[in-house]
Write a protein that holds these residues in place. Structure first.
Motif, PDB file in Angstrom:
ATOM      1  N   ALA A  12      34.371   7.064 -56.869  1.00  0.00           N
ATOM      2  CA  ALA A  12      33.634   8.136 -57.541  1.00  0.00           C
ATOM      3  C   ALA A  12      32.250   7.682 -57.955  1.00  0.00           C
ATOM      4  O   ALA A  12      31.780   7.934 -59.054  1.00  0.00           O
ATOM      5  N   PRO A  14      28.062   7.638 -56.538  1.00  0.00           N
ATOM      6  CA  PRO A  14      27.236   8.731 -56.027  1.00  0.00           C
ATOM      7  C   PRO A  14      27.687   9.237 -54.653  1.00  0.00           C
ATOM      8  O   PRO A  14      27.699  10.442 -54.403  1.00  0.00           O
ATOM      9  N   SER A  15      28.088   8.319 -53.773  1.00  0.00           N
ATOM     10  CA  SER A  15      28.449   8.757 -52.427  1.00  0.00           C
ATOM     11  C   SER A  15      29.762   9.532 -52.440  1.00  0.00           C
ATOM     12  O   SER A  15      29.882  10.595 -51.833  1.00  0.00           O
ATOM     13  N   GLY A  16      30.751   9.029 -53.165  1.00  0.00           N
ATOM     14  CA  GLY A  16      32.042   9.705 -53.247  1.00  0.00           C
ATOM     15  C   GLY A  16      31.910  11.050 -53.937  1.00  0.00           C
ATOM     16  O   GLY A  16      32.518  12.046 -53.521  1.00  0.00           O
ATOM     17  N   LEU A  33      39.964   9.603 -55.598  1.00  0.00           N
ATOM     18  CA  LEU A  33      40.628   8.531 -56.347  1.00  0.00           C
ATOM     19  C   LEU A  33      39.596   7.508 -56.787  1.00  0.00           C
ATOM     20  O   LEU A  33      38.736   7.101 -56.003  1.00  0.00           O
ATOM     21  N   ASN A  43      30.305   1.259 -62.868  1.00  0.00           N
ATOM     22  CA  ASN A  43      29.162   1.281 -61.972  1.00  0.00           C
ATOM     23  C   ASN A  43      27.889   0.737 -62.587  1.00  0.00           C
ATOM     24  O   ASN A  43      27.583   0.979 -63.737  1.00  0.00           O
ATOM     25  N   VAL A  44      27.184   0.031 -61.763  1.00  0.00           N
ATOM     26  CA  VAL A  44      25.970  -0.619 -62.213  1.00  0.00           C
ATOM     27  C   VAL A  44      24.823  -0.111 -61.384  1.00  0.00           C
ATOM     28  O   VAL A  44      24.936   0.011 -60.185  1.00  0.00           O
ATOM     29  N   GLN A  45      23.761   0.166 -61.988  1.00  0.00           N
ATOM     30  CA  GLN A  45      22.569   0.457 -61.211  1.00  0.00           C
ATOM     31  C   GLN A  45      21.371   0.215 -62.090  1.00  0.00           C
ATOM     32  O   GLN A  45      21.403   0.528 -63.272  1.00  0.00           O
ATOM     33  N   ARG A 106      23.895   4.882 -65.398  1.00  0.00           N
ATOM     34  CA  ARG A 106      24.903   5.266 -64.420  1.00  0.00           C
ATOM     35  C   ARG A 106      26.210   5.735 -65.038  1.00  0.00           C
ATOM     36  O   ARG A 106      26.809   6.708 -64.590  1.00  0.00           O
ATOM     37  N   VAL A 130      43.128   2.515 -54.669  1.00  0.00           N
ATOM     38  CA  VAL A 130      43.680   2.638 -53.322  1.00  0.00           C
ATOM     39  C   VAL A 130      43.872   1.225 -52.787  1.00  0.00           C
ATOM     40  O   VAL A 130      42.935   0.433 -52.768  1.00  0.00           O
ATOM     41  N   GLY A 163      32.124   1.561 -52.283  1.00  0.00           N
ATOM     42  CA  GLY A 163      31.106   0.614 -52.723  1.00  0.00           C
ATOM     43  C   GLY A 163      30.940  -0.596 -51.833  1.00  0.00           C
ATOM     44  O   GLY A 163      31.636  -0.768 -50.832  1.00  0.00           O
ATOM     45  N   PHE A 227      13.185  -6.363 -61.750  1.00  0.00           N
ATOM     46  CA  PHE A 227      12.758  -5.005 -62.120  1.00  0.00           C
ATOM     47  C   PHE A 227      12.903  -4.790 -63.614  1.00  0.00           C
ATOM     48  O   PHE A 227      13.661  -5.510 -64.290  1.00  0.00           O
ATOM     49  N   VAL A 302      30.944   5.980 -46.243  1.00  0.00           N
ATOM     50  CA  VAL A 302      29.679   6.487 -46.797  1.00  0.00           C
ATOM     51  C   VAL A 302      29.153   5.530 -47.863  1.00  0.00           C
ATOM     52  O   VAL A 302      29.898   4.717 -48.408  1.00  0.00           O
ATOM     53  N   VAL A 309      21.600   0.994 -47.785  1.00  0.00           N
ATOM     54  CA  VAL A 309      20.654   0.738 -48.869  1.00  0.00           C
ATOM     55  C   VAL A 309      19.319   0.360 -48.249  1.00  0.00           C
ATOM     56  O   VAL A 309      19.263  -0.426 -47.319  1.00  0.00           O
TER      57      VAL A 309
HETATM   58  C1  LIG Z   1      21.299  -3.837 -60.120  1.00  0.00           C
HETATM   59  C2  LIG Z   1      21.218  -2.683 -59.164  1.00  0.00           C
HETATM   60  C3  LIG Z   1      20.115  -1.859 -59.196  1.00  0.00           C
HETATM   61  C4  LIG Z   1      20.020  -0.757 -58.346  1.00  0.00           C
HETATM   62  N1  LIG Z   1      18.956   0.070 -58.492  1.00  0.00           N
HETATM   63  C5  LIG Z   1      18.933   1.223 -57.774  1.00  0.00           C
HETATM   64  C6  LIG Z   1      17.940   2.179 -58.040  1.00  0.00           C
HETATM   65  O1  LIG Z   1      17.096   1.994 -58.921  1.00  0.00           O
HETATM   66  N2  LIG Z   1      17.948   3.331 -57.348  1.00  0.00           N
HETATM   67  C7  LIG Z   1      18.889   3.569 -56.385  1.00  0.00           C
HETATM   68  O2  LIG Z   1      18.857   4.648 -55.811  1.00  0.00           O
HETATM   69  N3  LIG Z   1      19.855   2.675 -56.128  1.00  0.00           N
HETATM   70  C8  LIG Z   1      19.903   1.505 -56.791  1.00  0.00           C
HETATM   71  N4  LIG Z   1      20.915   0.616 -56.569  1.00  0.00           N
HETATM   72  C9  LIG Z   1      21.900   0.888 -55.520  1.00  0.00           C
HETATM   73  C10 LIG Z   1      22.913   1.939 -55.918  1.00  0.00           C
HETATM   74  O3  LIG Z   1      23.495   1.600 -57.157  1.00  0.00           O
HETATM   75  C11 LIG Z   1      24.031   2.041 -54.891  1.00  0.00           C
HETATM   76  O4  LIG Z   1      23.472   2.184 -53.637  1.00  0.00           O
HETATM   77  C12 LIG Z   1      24.957   3.222 -55.158  1.00  0.00           C
HETATM   78  O5  LIG Z   1      25.598   3.085 -56.392  1.00  0.00           O
HETATM   79  C13 LIG Z   1      26.002   3.330 -54.053  1.00  0.00           C
HETATM   80  O6  LIG Z   1      26.924   4.345 -54.368  1.00  0.00           O
HETATM   81  P1  LIG Z   1      28.379   4.321 -53.781  1.00  0.00           P
HETATM   82  O7  LIG Z   1      29.000   5.593 -54.232  1.00  0.00           O
HETATM   83  O8  LIG Z   1      28.352   4.048 -52.362  1.00  0.00           O
HETATM   84  O9  LIG Z   1      29.096   3.076 -54.441  1.00  0.00           O
HETATM   85  P2  LIG Z   1      29.453   2.735 -55.952  1.00  0.00           P
HETATM   86  O10 LIG Z   1      28.491   3.359 -56.866  1.00  0.00           O
HETATM   87  O11 LIG Z   1      29.618   1.270 -55.996  1.00  0.00           O
HETATM   88  O12 LIG Z   1      30.852   3.445 -56.177  1.00  0.00           O
HETATM   89  C14 LIG Z   1      32.045   2.978 -55.606  1.00  0.00           C
HETATM   90  C15 LIG Z   1      33.184   3.452 -56.464  1.00  0.00           C
HETATM   91  O13 LIG Z   1      34.418   3.234 -55.807  1.00  0.00           O
HETATM   92  C16 LIG Z   1      35.365   2.733 -56.688  1.00  0.00           C
HETATM   93  N5  LIG Z   1      36.326   1.961 -55.910  1.00  0.00           N
HETATM   94  C17 LIG Z   1      36.126   0.815 -55.222  1.00  0.00           C
HETATM   95  N6  LIG Z   1      37.236   0.418 -54.606  1.00  0.00           N
HETATM   96  C18 LIG Z   1      38.184   1.334 -54.894  1.00  0.00           C
HETATM   97  C19 LIG Z   1      39.556   1.470 -54.515  1.00  0.00           C
HETATM   98  N7  LIG Z   1      40.153   0.604 -53.716  1.00  0.00           N
HETATM   99  N8  LIG Z   1      40.253   2.529 -54.995  1.00  0.00           N
HETATM  100  C20 LIG Z   1      39.646   3.441 -55.807  1.00  0.00           C
HETATM  101  N9  LIG Z   1      38.346   3.340 -56.180  1.00  0.00           N
HETATM  102  C21 LIG Z   1      37.620   2.304 -55.716  1.00  0.00           C
HETATM  103  C22 LIG Z   1      34.558   1.902 -57.648  1.00  0.00           C
HETATM  104  O14 LIG Z   1      35.218   1.746 -58.892  1.00  0.00           O
HETATM  105  C23 LIG Z   1      33.279   2.722 -57.776  1.00  0.00           C
HETATM  106  O15 LIG Z   1      33.339   3.651 -58.827  1.00  0.00           O
HETATM  107  C24 LIG Z   1      21.031  -0.498 -57.408  1.00  0.00           C
HETATM  108  C25 LIG Z   1      22.135  -1.339 -57.361  1.00  0.00           C
HETATM  109  C26 LIG Z   1      22.250  -2.421 -58.238  1.00  0.00           C
HETATM  110  C27 LIG Z   1      23.454  -3.269 -58.183  1.00  0.00           C
END
Ligand SMILES: Cc1cc2nc3c(=O)[nH]c(=O)nc-3n(C[C@H](O)[C@H](O)[C@H](O)COP(=O)(O)OP(=O)(O)OC[C@H]3O[C@@H](n4cnc5c(N)ncnc54)[C@H](O)[C@@H]3O)c2cc1C
Ligand SMILES: Cc1cc2nc3c(=O)[nH]c(=O)nc-3n(C[C@H](O)[C@H](O)[C@H](O)COP(=O)(O)OP(=O)(O)OC[C@H]3O[C@@H](n4cnc5c(N)ncnc54)[C@H](O)[C@@H]3O)c2cc1C
Ligand SMILES: Nc1ncnc2c1ncn2[C@@H]1O[C@H](COP(=O)(O)O)[C@@H](O)[C@H]1O
Lengths: 433, 283, 360
Positions: A12, A14-16, A33, A43-45, A106, A130, A163, A227, A302, A309
């Motif tokens: 959950a 941004p992509s999910g 899920l 989540n960290v950003q 975030r 999962v 992620g 940053f 996704v 990235v």
């Molecule tokens: C320090 C830092 C700074 C950043 N700065 C920027 C910025 O300024 N601007 C920008 O646009 N992007 C930035 N990014 C990148 C951005 O955060 C990511 O590209 C973005 O969060 C990706 O989204 P996502 O949904 O793919 O993954 P994520 O946000 O990582 O979400 C994945 C989710 O899946 C869940 N998950 C994982 N495995 C499982 C499992 N097996 N079962 C159930 N759940 C699961 C996790 O708990 C998590 O909530 C930054 C990243 C970091 C680390």
């Protein structure tokens, strides 16, 4: 009785959320899920939100999304040990609605986003991990297994939005083990600071924000950047470098950040703040060449999990949202057309991405990681030279400017051959082209 | 057997910060959790249900966000959940809270008699341990506080035996149902929800009760919320450091032995009472 | 206690004339198995101050079985500062039970109308206070750390920690009587005992029959004394925190405590990790202590720990982080590794004891 859904979205972030929202809005039966306690809890950003990708799904997001500040000023600093040379770009143009970029926190943003997903009708279940993908005899993905009793759940398609360190994708052999040279390890702290002090310090008004990109010796020769962002009542400060570099250099990210915070140009910006939170997270920075296979029989990848990235422009969440949305749209179209979720049919996802800014941008910078990996002078020698030049020019000491120019030129030559200099310029030009 | 469990959603106080300038609480981003003590109460109720059968209903009085707490309780196995929520309840102290909760429990009783009400020992935000006793008095139920163990329940005989923590010992008490039990921590650990319960919790139609639905008549508005609260917070402030900074013990050698000797001699000079206390022990 | 309500500006306030008749400060004298809980005498000391500020009498309230013992408790109450004592003696009151005690206490309040009623924040005091306040429909402030009288309106201003101890709040009960508060043991200093003091005893009947009381005490199982740490009343405490790193290292704490004949305390993470019993936790959700000497090793000094121990006369803090918050309020600070400082301290104390012994 095992449950069955049109689609299961794992994660959950941004992509999910983008995928689940798009699917739910189209009336699909969606299960999302998330292993964290709630969306965003893990989540960290660094936290810049680019409005565009979100606007495509939630046009009126500005009404209630937890946005911290819109960015009106971008600073780019090149630092050596005790100084920096920088450019600042500030524009009233950035102060006109609708704003284009925001700082966000975030944890709050993801929670808000998740509420929208739930309101659209998706079933969101948190604190549930999962652990595996279910396959049929034909090796088609037909659902997921979670870490709870009675946790076998079926779906026509599973969207992996889990992620950067997607254990599922690895386990399923969808993509190989992450290579240390393709991921950055970023650490970030949030420093609380009263609003009034913060605004005065950065010369900004109520809602306005500043981004500072840091580049140079702060990464101690490793490939990476730092940053600093202003939130409403806090400052996010962090630094990220390639995992492979941390390994080689035997520096800990924490120590690196400590030193960066103590840089004489950065320290005063943080003075008086109270550290609230420390987090570390991986960022996939392998770029275009590191993108794995992103779809197959009954599955799609996704967001970060697919390495989407753009490290050069520090974009991630917008690529995540866009890939999530396009994946979902692909599924919706197939369902409407009554087609099965086979690899052949899901290939549309890839071609749609190729046509979008996502792949175009990533392709444009495909050489970048290589160049930086093999040319460390960008992180050491150049910042030092640039700073030294500035110092030489600005230090008034009776030496004429012409001589100073010669001094500067020769110090460049000393550090790097003429060929080297020209080569670097060419490489950079190629990479940015 | 029908057990009503009162739970409260509280800010995770471990993560609360105080604004250094204005001295106000910064709730922003502080996650809300189920009051940890209430989880012991809920688990105890679920164990009784496992043993004797019956129904567990969870209730909470709070803002709409408290829904999350109730859903979580459902996922652990509670059968039904009611959120008592109305602007009129805002600003309630323990007296007003117990009035509202008692009134809601009476409404629940209209549909299904209640044998027991469980609460946590106390909340981690209000921290008063008063709501449980208050609800019991208002419902005229027998009150068993600080229960460390439910020894036996005999639903047919309407009887319960518990161990109650007292000062310096444990009371073994017997009483009749209906009764209210405030559950002490540490007897049990909350179970891990199974997937069917997770689905059920996510889909369960939650009951939202406003003031009227909670059975509170117009005449009784003065008994709830801010109006019904005798206590008034007159001031909130950060604790001022009572004392000055510690005198730091530094010795040139940096040797721990020298530090130890130095601190002892300084202390005995300034605190003769400590020296006396230690001298006593030599005899 | 209203945690959601915003802090109010002080407003002009007129007490309802119906409540003007409520006069005097009462302290509930809690006892179990023939022993008065020390918190009662701590409250008596505090109650004395409040009564003097208001210019009213201070009373003890004793509920118990008829006989010599309960009489003696009344006398003790006077010796600790009470001007008079209300006594309710009945066989029903032999063991503490909520129902008869609530009835007894509310009857006394309704008959003699005190303006302030204080109880210990013990399992007994809290059980009773909550029931009595609800029955009387009045305000109750739990777990106070400071009590005073607001000079503007003669009301009780009760201060207590809130939000996990990170803030304090002051609570008043304006138009309700009595104003009730519970106070944790060891937060306030015990009243000096003055054997020459005496006062009058007012007896009042309970008016209940045993057969009407539903809850029965089947048995009272006293805690096994020998292994129950008596932290609250220890004069010397040696405490360890997460900075001790490993359960094995915690032995250093026990070693020093043994040499000093001290009790061992701990911060919450140590208790949660299971290195020591819950009984040994010092702090907001553990024990409040006020020893003559408190030695804290590897404890950061978080507010929740601090509130449990900063009334100690002398605090020696050992921490390897010169910026640890504990140095902000300890008496002596030693920056260094607890694993080497503790043995050195143990040795230094051992030598001190030897020297004392030698000197006779
Ligand atoms: C320090 C830092 C700074 C950043 N700065 C920027 C910025 O300024 N601007 C920008 O646009 N992007 C930035 N990014 C990148 C951005 O955060 C990511 O590209 C973005 O969060 C990706 O989204 P996502 O949904 O793919 O993954 P994520 O946000 O990582 O979400 C994945 C989710 O899946 C869940 N998950 C994982 N495995 C499982 C499992 N097996 N079962 C159930 N759940 C699961 C996790 O708990 C998590 O909530 C930054 C990243 C970091 C680390
Ligand atoms: C509602 C609530 C109630 C709480 N109640 C309590 C309570 O009753 N009691 C309580 O204690 N806490 C309580 N806490 C927890 C409290 O907030 C702190 O987390 C806790 O006190 C920290 O314990 P600590 O100092 O042992 O650990 P830490 O904060 O981890 O500190 C360890 C310290 O050891 C030092 N150290 C590390 N290595 C060494 C070494 N080799 N030599 C010397 N020093 C070293 C470190 O510098 C650090 O200062 C409560 C919290 C909440 C939210
Ligand atoms: N708003 C509320 N809704 C439901 N139950 C509550 C509420 N407030 C308190 N309780 C219950 O009463 C117990 C004691 O609370 P307190 O008196 O605030 O320490 C808690 O552990 C809960 O079980």
């Amino acid at each position: 009785m095992n449950e069955k859904f049109d689609a299961i979205v794992v994660g959950a972030g941004p992509s999910g959320n983008a995928a689940a929202l798009t699917l739910a809005k189209a009336g699909m039966k969606v299960l999302q899920l998330e292993r964290g306690e709630y969306a965003g809890s893990k989540n960290v950003q660094g936290a810049i939100l680019y409005a565009d990708a979100l606007e495509k799904m939630i046009p009126d997001f500005r009404d209630d999304a937890p946005l911290e500040r819109h960015i009106i000023e971008q600073r780019m600093w090149v630092l050596d040990d005790d100084s920096f040379v920088g450019t600042h770009y500030r524009s009233e143009g950035f102060n006109k609605e609708p704003f284009n970029r925001y700082t966000i926190i975030r944890a709050q943003f993801d929670k808000w986003f998740s509420a929208k997903v739930q309101a659209a009708g998706a079933l969101v279940i948190c604190e549930t991990t999962v652990t595996d993908l279910l396959r049929d005899e034909g090796n088609r993905v037909v659902g997921v297994q979670v870490d709870r009793e009675g946790g076998t759940i079926y779906a026509d398609v599973v969207i992996l939005a889990d992620g950067v360190n997607s254990l599922l994708a690895k386990k399923a052999d969808f993509h190989p083990e992450l290579e240390p040279k393709n991921v950055a390890l970023a650490v970030k702290e949030i420093h609380f600071m009263p609003q009034e002090i913060l605004q005065e310090r950065f010369n900004i008004g109520e809602e306005e924000g500043v981004v500072i990109e840091l580049f140079g010796k702060i990464t101690q020769g490793m490939m990476g950047t730092g940053f600093l962002y202003t939130n409403k009542e806090s400052i996010a400060v962090g630094v990220g470098c390639m995992l492979s570099d941390f390994k080689d250099q035997k520096t800990t990210p924490y120590a690196l950040l400590e030193e960066m915070k103590n840089h004489p140009s950065i320290k005063p910006l943080l003075a008086g703040g109270e550290m609230k939170e420390y987090t570390a997270h991986l960022i996939p920075e392998g770029g275009y060449k590191a993108i794995p296979k992103i779809y197959g029989d009954g599955w799609m990848i996704v967001g970060d999990s697919g390495m989407f990235v753009n490290a050069v422009h520090r974009e991630g969440s917008n690529l995540a949202m866009t890939t999530g949305r396009i994946a979902a749209e692909t599924v919706i179209d197939l369902i409407k057309e009554g087609k099965a979720m086979t690899a052949a049919n899901l290939a549309v996802y890839r071609s749609r991405l190729d046509d979008s800014f996502v792949m175009k941008d990533l392709k444009k910078y495909r050489e970048m990681p290589e160049i930086f990996h093999s040319n460390r002078q960008f992180f050491t020698t150049y910042p030092e030279l640039v700073n030294r030049s500035a110092h030489t020019m600005l230090h008034v000491d009776g030496v004429d400017k012409k001589t100073k120019e010669r001094e500067i030129f020769s110090s460049f030559r000393e550090k790097r051959s003429l060929f080297g200099l020209m080569g670097d310029a060419y490489k950079l030009w190629r990479a940015f082209r | 057997m029908h057990i009503v469990v009162c739970i409260k959603q509280v800010p995770d106080s471990a993560q609360i910060r105080v604004h250094p300038v204005t001295n106000t609480i910064m709730r922003q981003g502080v996650p809300a959790i189920i009051n940890p003590y209430d989880l012991f109460a809920l688990e105890e109720a679920l164990c009784l249900k496992d043993k004797h059968g019956g129904t567990v209903t969870v209730i909470t009085m709070g803002p709409p966000q408290a829904e999350a707490a109730l859903r979580k309780a459902l996922s652990f196995g509670a059968d039904d959940a009611i959120l008592i929520t109305d602007r009129a309840f805002a600003g309630a102290d323990t007296l007003a809270t117990s009035f509202a909760l008692a009134s809601a429990i009476r409404q629940i009783q209209k549909n299904m008699p209640v044998d027991m009400v469980f609460t946590g020992k106390q909340t981690i935000d209000g921290d008063t341990a008063q709501v449980g006793p208050g609800v019991a008095k208002r419902l005229d139920m027998q009150l068993l506080t600080y229960v460390s163990k439910i020894v036996a329940v005999k639903p047919e005989a309407s009887e319960i035996v518990v161990e109650r923590r007292a000062e310096g010992g444990v009371q073994l008490l017997k009483t009749s149902l209906p009764c209210l039990v405030t559950v002490l921590e540490g007897n049990n650990q909350m179970r891990f929800a199974n997937m069917p319960n997770m689905f059920r919790a996510a889909r369960h139609p939650l009951k939202l009760w406003n003031r009227e639905e909670a059975g509170i008549a117009d005449d009784d508005i003065v008994k709830i919320g801010l109006k019904g609260s005798p206590t008034v917070v007159s001031k909130v402030f950060a604790p001022t450091p009572k004392s000055e900074r510690a005198e730091m013990i530094e010795v040139e050698s940096g040797d721990p032995k020298d530090m130890a000797v130095t601190v002892l001699s300084k202390m005995f000079t300034r605190f003769p009472a400590v020296e006396k206390e230690i001298a006593k022990r030599a005899r | 206690m209203t945690d959601a309500a915003p802090a109010k500006k002080k407003r002009k306030f007129e007490l309802d004339p119906k409540l003007a008749g409520y006069k005097g400060v009462w302290v509930f004298v809690e006892h179990e198995r023939g022993q008065v809980h020390p918190v009662s005498w701590e409250l008596m000391g505090e109650g004395r101050k409040l009564a003097d500020m208001l210019g009213v009498e201070l009373a003890g309230v004793v509920l118990g079985e008829p006989g010599e013992q309960t009489r003696r408790f009344c006398n003790e109450a006077m010796c600790h500062g009470a001007d008079l004592c209300y006594l309710m003696a009945d066989d029903i009151l032999k063991d503490y039970r909520n129902e008869p005690f609530t009835k007894g206490m509310t009857d006394l309040v309704n008959a003699y109308q005190p303006e302030i009623l204080l109880l210990g924040a013990t399992t007994q005091g809290r059980d009773l206070a909550g029931s009595v306040a609800t029955t009387l429909q009045t305000g109750l402030t739990a777990d106070c750390t400071a009590l005073t009288i607001d000079p503007d309106n003669r009301s009780l201003a009760a201060t207590r920690p809130t939000f996990g101890g990170s803030l304090l709040c002051t609570i008043v009960t304006l138009n309700y009587r009595p104003q009730m508060a519970t106070v944790r043991p060891r937060v306030m200093a015990m009243a000096e005992r003055d054997a020459s003091r005496s006062g009058r005893v007012i007896e009042h009947p309970l008016g209940m029959v045993e057969s009407s009381i539903i809850t029965k005490v089947l048995e009272y199982i006293p805690d096994a004394m020998q292994d129950k740490p008596q932290l609250a009343f220890a004069d010397i405490i040696v405490s360890g925190g997460r900075g001790m790193k490993k359960p094995e290292n915690f032995q250093l704490i026990w070693d020093l405590a043994q040499v000093l004949g001290a009790e061992v305390g701990a911060s919450r993470p140590v208790v949660q990790a299971g290195w020591v019993d819950l009984e040994r936790q010092v702090g907001q959700s553990g024990k409040t202590v006020r020893p003559k000497l408190y030695i804290a090793a590897g404890i950061s000094g978080a507010i929740q720990h601090r509130v449990g121990m900063d009334a100690s006369d002398c605090i020696i803090a050992i921490n390897n982080d010169p910026n640890a918050p504990i140095f902000g309020f300890a008496t002596y600070g030693i920056v260094g590794n607890a694993m080497t400082i503790l043995p050195a301290l143990t040795e230094a104390f051992r030598q001190k004891l030897a020297a004392v012994k030698k000197a006779g």
